[in-house]
Design a protein around this motif. Structure first.
Motif, PDB file in Angstrom:
ATOM      1  N   PHE A 108       0.880  -1.178  -0.001  1.00  0.00           N
ATOM      2  CA  PHE A 108       0.043   0.037   0.034  1.00  0.00           C
ATOM      3  C   PHE A 108       0.830   1.326   0.043  1.00  0.00           C
ATOM      4  N   ASP A 109       0.370   2.357  -0.601  1.00  0.00           N
ATOM      5  CA  ASP A 109       0.923   3.649  -0.547  1.00  0.00           C
ATOM      6  C   ASP A 109       0.032   4.605   0.296  1.00  0.00           C
ATOM      7  N   PHE A 110       0.429   5.040   1.400  1.00  0.00           N
ATOM      8  CA  PHE A 110      -0.180   6.121   2.332  1.00  0.00           C
ATOM      9  C   PHE A 110       0.667   6.939   2.842  1.00  0.00           C
ATOM     10  N   LYS A 111      -0.064   8.137   3.354  1.00  0.00           N
ATOM     11  CA  LYS A 111       0.758   9.276   3.566  1.00  0.00           C
ATOM     12  C   LYS A 111       1.739   9.191   4.927  1.00  0.00           C
ATOM     13  N   GLY A 112       2.758   9.295   4.956  1.00  0.00           N
ATOM     14  CA  GLY A 112       3.668   9.039   6.103  1.00  0.00           C
ATOM     15  C   GLY A 112       4.539   7.788   6.183  1.00  0.00           C
ATOM     16  N   ILE A 116       6.994   6.484   8.785  1.00  0.00           N
ATOM     17  CA  ILE A 116       6.871   5.473   9.741  1.00  0.00           C
ATOM     18  C   ILE A 116       7.785   4.212   9.481  1.00  0.00           C
ATOM     19  N   LEU A 117       8.109   3.711   8.398  1.00  0.00           N
ATOM     20  CA  LEU A 117       8.990   2.711   8.233  1.00  0.00           C
ATOM     21  C   LEU A 117      10.268   3.078   8.578  1.00  0.00           C
ATOM     22  N   THR A 118      10.695   4.465   8.553  1.00  0.00           N
ATOM     23  CA  THR A 118      11.978   4.657   9.059  1.00  0.00           C
ATOM     24  C   THR A 118      12.105   4.568  10.642  1.00  0.00           C
ATOM     25  N   LEU A 119      11.197   4.962  11.162  1.00  0.00           N
ATOM     26  CA  LEU A 119      11.116   4.728  12.707  1.00  0.00           C
ATOM     27  C   LEU A 119      10.939   3.228  13.144  1.00  0.00           C
ATOM     28  N   ILE A 120      10.426   2.653  12.287  1.00  0.00           N
ATOM     29  CA  ILE A 120      10.401   1.074  12.564  1.00  0.00           C
ATOM     30  C   ILE A 120      11.811   0.503  12.428  1.00  0.00           C
TER      31      ILE A 120
END
Length: 284
Positions: A108-112, A116-120
């Protein structure tokens, strides 16, 4: 005849290489082997051949199982069962949660999404000590202290496992997804029937990581279970050492059990484990 010196040189090189392999393997295996041997000796004989060191120190003579009998008489079997339960439930829950998260980030493509992936990704690089106090505060507010949920729930979501699934799922050809959507499949069917069967090596890699993380956990079970009525293996081993520190063969028996169970799980699955890391965790 002219090839004889070359063949001899090649044979010598082959032999020396394998001698070096054996020597290196011996160095790494020696501490575990000595622990196993010491656990199979009477307590009075554990250090008998160490000072001065002799080859007898690497042979379980006289042979005795009293250490293992003593360990299980003191309730270490319950501790192993507790840890297996926590690790297996965490592994199953983690595969579901982290697999779905990796699928969402890959498909999926979604805002942010990138933030979010970077934080994970950053989350699994942080030492646990950095989040232990906030996690303890949240657990206290939820009323989960001295509850098995405190051991399982915080460990289900794992940044490294999400990253492994994400890296694998984004490499799955989009043709599979488009064909499934044309056939009327919903997103759950796409995940379960297409992506999951393709990702078995990644599932094994992520599952083993989750299992080992729980198996080796010490600080969090110590904080989350202040009464220690439900002990896991690392905390139990530490308490065992403090309480029975003079019974050396039992200490070695506990150490051997703690080390061999994850090894026994990892060895038959190592091919899938390496394949999963190679196909999912290394791709950019």
């Amino acid at each position: 005849m002219q090839n004889t010196p070359h063949a001899l040189k090649k044979g010598i090189g082959f032999g020396l290489k394998h001698v070096a392999y054996i020597a290196i393997a011996f160095i790494f295996v020696l501490p575990l082997w000595w622990a196993i041997v010491s656990s199979l000796r009477p307590n009075t004989e554990v250090f008998a051949d160490i000072f001065p060191f002799t080859a007898k120190a690497l042979i379980p003579s006289p042979f005795s199982l009293e250490a293992y009998q003593g360990v299980f008489d003191r309730g270490f079997g319950i501790i192993i069962a507790n840890t297996m339960f926590v690790a297996i439930v965490t592994m199953i829950g983690g595969l579901i949660v982290n697999g779905m998260a990796g699928f969402a980030f890959a498909v999926f493509d979604f805002k942010g999404k990138n933030a979010i992936l970077t934080l994970i990704i950053i989350s699994f690089m942080l030492p646990f000590e950095a989040i232990a106090l906030p996690l303890y505060t949240v657990t206290l507010q939820l009323g989960w202290l001295d509850n098995v949920a405190a051991l399982i729930v915080p460990s289900v979501a794992n940044g490294l496992a999400v990253f492994l699934f994400y890296q694998f799922f984004k490499e799955v050809p989009k043709d599979y997804l488009e064909a499934a959507k044309l056939d009327g499949a919903n997103w759950f069917d796409v995940l379960v029937r297409i992506y999951v069967p393709l990702s078995i090596p990644t599932c094994i890699s992520a599952g083993l990581l989750l299992f080992v993380f729980q198996w080796e956990a010490f600080l969090w079970p110590l904080l989350a279970m202040p009464s220690q009525q439900f002990k896991v293996i690392q905390v139990g081993m530490a308490a065992f050492q403090q309480q029975y520190q003079t019974i050396w063969n039992q200490l070695f028996a506990v150490s051997v059990i703690t080390a061999l169970i994850p090894i026994a799980l990892l060895l038959p699955l190592q091919r899938y484990y390496v394949q999963g890391l190679a196909s999912a965790g290394i791709k950019g």
